[in-house]
Design an enzyme around this catalytic site. Structure first.
Site, PDB file in Angstrom:
ATOM      1  N   GLY A 145      28.917  28.144  50.274  1.00  0.00           N
ATOM      2  CA  GLY A 145      29.568  29.102  49.397  1.00  0.00           C
ATOM      3  C   GLY A 145      31.039  28.786  49.259  1.00  0.00           C
ATOM      4  O   GLY A 145      31.577  27.985  50.013  1.00  0.00           O
ATOM      5  N   GLY A 179      36.403  31.350  51.744  1.00  0.00           N
ATOM      6  CA  GLY A 179      36.806  32.738  51.943  1.00  0.00           C
ATOM      7  C   GLY A 179      35.725  33.766  51.732  1.00  0.00           C
ATOM      8  O   GLY A 179      35.997  34.951  51.636  1.00  0.00           O
ATOM      9  N   THR A 180      34.475  33.328  51.654  1.00  0.00           N
ATOM     10  CA  THR A 180      33.409  34.299  51.411  1.00  0.00           C
ATOM     11  C   THR A 180      32.772  34.782  52.711  1.00  0.00           C
ATOM     12  O   THR A 180      31.826  35.554  52.672  1.00  0.00           O
ATOM     13  CB  THR A 180      32.311  33.699  50.525  1.00  0.00           C
ATOM     14  OG1 THR A 180      32.011  32.397  50.988  1.00  0.00           O
ATOM     15  CG2 THR A 180      32.753  33.639  49.087  1.00  0.00           C
ATOM     16  N   GLY A 181      33.262  34.315  53.828  1.00  0.00           N
ATOM     17  CA  GLY A 181      32.780  34.867  55.090  1.00  0.00           C
ATOM     18  C   GLY A 181      31.745  34.014  55.797  1.00  0.00           C
ATOM     19  O   GLY A 181      30.963  34.528  56.578  1.00  0.00           O
ATOM     20  N   LYS A 182      31.741  32.714  55.550  1.00  0.00           N
ATOM     21  CA  LYS A 182      30.761  31.850  56.218  1.00  0.00           C
ATOM     22  C   LYS A 182      31.032  31.773  57.710  1.00  0.00           C
ATOM     23  O   LYS A 182      30.128  31.969  58.525  1.00  0.00           O
ATOM     24  CB  LYS A 182      30.798  30.442  55.598  1.00  0.00           C
ATOM     25  CG  LYS A 182      30.418  30.428  54.137  1.00  0.00           C
ATOM     26  CD  LYS A 182      30.417  29.034  53.568  1.00  0.00           C
ATOM     27  CE  LYS A 182      31.793  28.407  53.532  1.00  0.00           C
ATOM     28  NZ  LYS A 182      32.741  29.121  52.664  1.00  0.00           N
ATOM     29  N   HIS A 198      52.943  38.740  22.997  1.00  0.00           N
ATOM     30  CA  HIS A 198      51.904  37.804  23.444  1.00  0.00           C
ATOM     31  C   HIS A 198      50.806  38.556  24.206  1.00  0.00           C
ATOM     32  O   HIS A 198      49.622  38.426  23.899  1.00  0.00           O
ATOM     33  CB  HIS A 198      52.551  36.739  24.342  1.00  0.00           C
ATOM     34  CG  HIS A 198      51.612  35.718  24.875  1.00  0.00           C
ATOM     35  ND1 HIS A 198      51.596  34.420  24.442  1.00  0.00           N
ATOM     36  CD2 HIS A 198      50.636  35.804  25.799  1.00  0.00           C
ATOM     37  CE1 HIS A 198      50.661  33.744  25.080  1.00  0.00           C
ATOM     38  NE2 HIS A 198      50.055  34.578  25.929  1.00  0.00           N
ATOM     39  N   GLU A 199      51.219  39.361  25.161  1.00  0.00           N
ATOM     40  CA  GLU A 199      50.228  40.070  25.978  1.00  0.00           C
ATOM     41  C   GLU A 199      49.449  41.089  25.166  1.00  0.00           C
ATOM     42  O   GLU A 199      48.235  41.219  25.325  1.00  0.00           O
ATOM     43  CB  GLU A 199      50.912  40.757  27.164  1.00  0.00           C
ATOM     44  CG  GLU A 199      51.520  39.805  28.178  1.00  0.00           C
ATOM     45  CD  GLU A 199      50.507  38.825  28.740  1.00  0.00           C
ATOM     46  OE1 GLU A 199      49.314  39.158  28.824  1.00  0.00           O
ATOM     47  OE2 GLU A 199      50.910  37.694  29.072  1.00  0.00           O
TER      48      GLU A 199
END
Ligand code: ADP
Ligand code: MG
Ligand code: ZN
Length: 644
Positions: free
Chosen positions: A212, A215-218, A434-435
């Site tokens: 994964g 930073g997804t918690g592996k 622009h925004e």
């Protein structure tokens, strides 16, 4: 790391270097340290002190010489010395105090001490030095016959062993990732009651690979398995195998598996396995034999394992595509456990898990925050909560509030608010148009996400302003219209600049990049062009890290693709510009509001937009369908980077 033969001279020299240092240290010890250890120190004391010691009966042995008095103190090993005074009562007093008169006080220590210091200590020091050096030299010698010569200090795997502790990480600390947890739970269960599985004849997969994005918690999941399972847990990072010295990696793998076999049932966790498990290239000209040897050893060890023994091998990587296929074949890491970016519910849960660790107001709407942080990983969400707490401290509050968390979403996603960077008023106006251009185009198209918030406060990340779009729930399929609308939205910023000022700026570089990527993807990957239909012209190499892609088509086709991409983006640009031209009054009104307030929320935006006139498209759509809008594959925000 590259090792070739040129390095050998270097290594030999450093071997001599280490031995040289060892001999020097030993010589220094022998000449300066040991003799002084053997000599009993003599402490000089004043006569008064001597007298008071006499009175308190502390003197053990005493020698009176013509110019000095030497004596030992009871229960200590020190010899003291004092001057001689004209003191006729001295002998009398000493006798009364029970001191023993001697002709000489031995200034040498006892035989035993002498033996210890002059024989045992040097040998001990020598052995320790030898060990240290052998450890450094051993890998250079390979670990064949030469290592026998050294005898000691083998290659240790230095895997950390986790022992189950009561405050360890458990599955409940990992929010979301239900599927991954379920698959891992099975492994934990197997380790708890292997009989249940043996009875039916089922054997556990030898290895499971957590894959994964970062930073997804592996790593967290693996630690949770360690916390849940009652068995020893060996944890080592792939990069630790690939050491400075040739041959070390393979030796470490061997040692790790040997230890694991002794401790079975147990879990071996190899984090970031891609460091060793990268594809071996067939060129035969590989610069990294060391890594290959390590990988081969790993493969061999995994084969040699009897799965029913109860050693489960877990590994984690965010680059599954780069792994050697041999690692993934059945019998090795045959179970893949996907650990994906959290969906909305996952994000809410992760926020809650981390919010439980800080003091936080009761009325925080985690759902709203999770919606703002579309595309954030678990690590980023943890960071958002922490930033929120930090903000509260900074402002001297005792707990974090909703506003703190909202702000930290922006901090984490768009960088710190940079208060001292001032835009000139002209620039600010351009950024505002622009925004609003982006937001207006998004809102005017049915399928674009409603705007959550627009701000033109510069960020340290270089974004001059950004439009935060929020996805209302996650979805994985994007229709062609949604993609086209997204491209139109991306071009909306530039279109507004062009429309209002008749001039364009560098502010749109990020938009251009994203729009191009989307348009190219539509043509080469999603089969959304009439010309090519369902033909893949691009292969994605690494779906987790940015997704490098390879064109696989003839140069003529490439030229055609390029032309189609240009046409598609241009078409959407024209569409966006037309939409803005038709709603120029709203564009002015909204941009003016943004210019003055610097920030506009989604509600303010929508109320201004629908003030005099309902948006026809929105009222026409069936309620519910309009809510299912696209956020696309992006992060849900659109940032303008300054280029040049
Ligand atoms: P990875 O190994 O996948 O790169 P980590 O396991 O190191 O990511 O995660 C980093 C941090 O992010 C964790 O220590 C944790 O605080 C937080 N985190 C990530 N995913 C989750 C999750 N699903 N639940 C709770 N916290 C998470
Ligand atoms: Mg990790
Ligand atoms: Zn833009």
């Amino acid at each position: 790391m590259i090792f070739n033969n040129d390095n050998n001279n270097n290594k030999k020299r450093s071997a001599f270097f280490y031995w040289g240092i060892a001999i020097a240290i030993f010589a220094i010890l022998n000449i300066f340290v040991f003799p002084s250890l053997l000599q009993r120190s003599i402490k000089e004391v004043g006569y008064n002190e001597f007298i008071s010691m006499t009175e308190s009966r502390q003197i053990d042995e005493v020698v009176i010489e013509s110019d000095q008095i030497l004596f030992t103190v009871k229960n200590t090993n020190t010899v003291c010395k004092t001057g001689v005074m004209n003191d006729p009562d001295l002998i009398d007093r000493l006798t009364k105090s029970g001191a023993v008169f001697r002709a000489e006080i031995p200034q040498r220590t006892s035989m035993l001490e002498y033996f210890l210091i002059s024989y045992i200590l040097p040998i001990a020091i020598f052995v320790i030095l030898w060990r240290i050096i052998a450890k450094r030299l051993l890998p250079k010698m390979g670990d064949g016959a030469n290592s026998m010569m050294f005898g000691m200090g083998g290659a240790k795997s230095n895997a950390k062993v986790y022992v189950k502790s009561s405050n360890g990480i458990k599955f409940k600390d990992v929010a979301g990732e239900e599927e991954a947890k379920e698959l891992l739970q099975e492994i934990v269960d197997f380790l708890h009651n292997p009989e249940k599985y043996r009875e039916i004849g089922a054997s556990m997969p030898k290895g499971a690979l957590l894959v994964g994005p970062p930073g997804t918690g592996k790593t967290l999941l693996a630690k949770a398995v360690a916390g849940e399972a009652d068995v020893p847990f060996f944890s080592i990072s792939g990069s630790e195998f690939v050491e400075m010295f040739v041959g070390m990696g393979a030796a470490k793998v061997r040692d790790l598996f040997k230890q694991a076999a002794e401790k079975a049932p147990c879990i071996v966790f190899i984090d970031e396995i891609d460091a060793v498990g990268k594809k071996r290239d067939g060129s035969g000209f590989s610069g990294n034999d060391e890594r290959e040897q390590t990988l081969n050893q790993l493969l061999t060890e995994m084969d040699g394992f009897d799965g029913s023994k109860g050693v489960v091998i877990l590994a984690a990587t965010n680059r599954p595509d780069s792994l050697d296929p041999a690692l993934l074949r059945p019998g090795r890491f045959d179970r893949r456990i996907p650990v994906e970016l959290p969906d909305l519910k996952g994000r809410v849960d992760i926020l809650k898990v981390h919010a439980a660790k800080i003091k936080i107001a009761d009325n925080v709407d985690f759902d709203a925050i999770a919606r703002m942080a579309a595309g954030a990983s678990g690590a980023e969400l943890a960071n958002i909560v922490n930033e929120g707490a930090l903000r509260a401290v900074r402002d001297g509050r005792r707990f974090a509030t909703q506003a703190d968390l909202m702000e930290s979403v922006e901090v984490v996603i768009a960088g710190y608010q940079k208060k001292n960077r001032i835009l000139s008023s002209k620039e600010k106006l351009i950024v505002a148009y622009h925004e609003i251009g982006h937001a207006l185009v998004a809102a005017l198209q049915t399928n674009s996400a409603p705007v959550q918030k627009i701000t033109i406060i510069p960020r340290t990340s270089g974004a001059l302003g950004y439009t935060m779009q929020v996805d209302e729930g996650d979805h994985y399929l994007m229709s062609r219209t949604e993609l086209e609308n997204k491209i139109a939205t991306l071009t909306g910023g530039r279109a507004a600049e062009d429309l209002i000022f008749g001039e364009i700026t560098t502010g749109a570089s990020n938009d251009i990049e994203q729009a191009t990527k989307l348009a190219r993807g539509m043509i080469t990957r999603y089969g959304m062009s009439k010309e090519f239909g369902m033909v893949a012209m691009e292969n994605v190499q690494n779906s987790y890290l940015g997704g490098d892609s390879n064109l696989s088509c003839s140069p003529e086709t490439q030229t055609k693709v390029d032309k189609l991409v240009v046409e598609l983006v241009h078409r959407e640009y024209i569409k966006a510009k037309q939409l803005l031209a038709d709603n120029k009054d709203k564009l002015h009104e909204l941009a003016k509001y943004l210019y003055e307030h610097e920030t506009i929320t989604g509600e303010e935006f929508m109320s201004i937009l629908s003030a005099r006139r309902q948006i026809p498209e929105r009222t026409e759509t069936v309620p519910g369908i309009a809510e299912e809008v696209a956020d696309g594959a992006g992060t849900g925000t659109d940032t303008e980077t300054v280029s040049g």
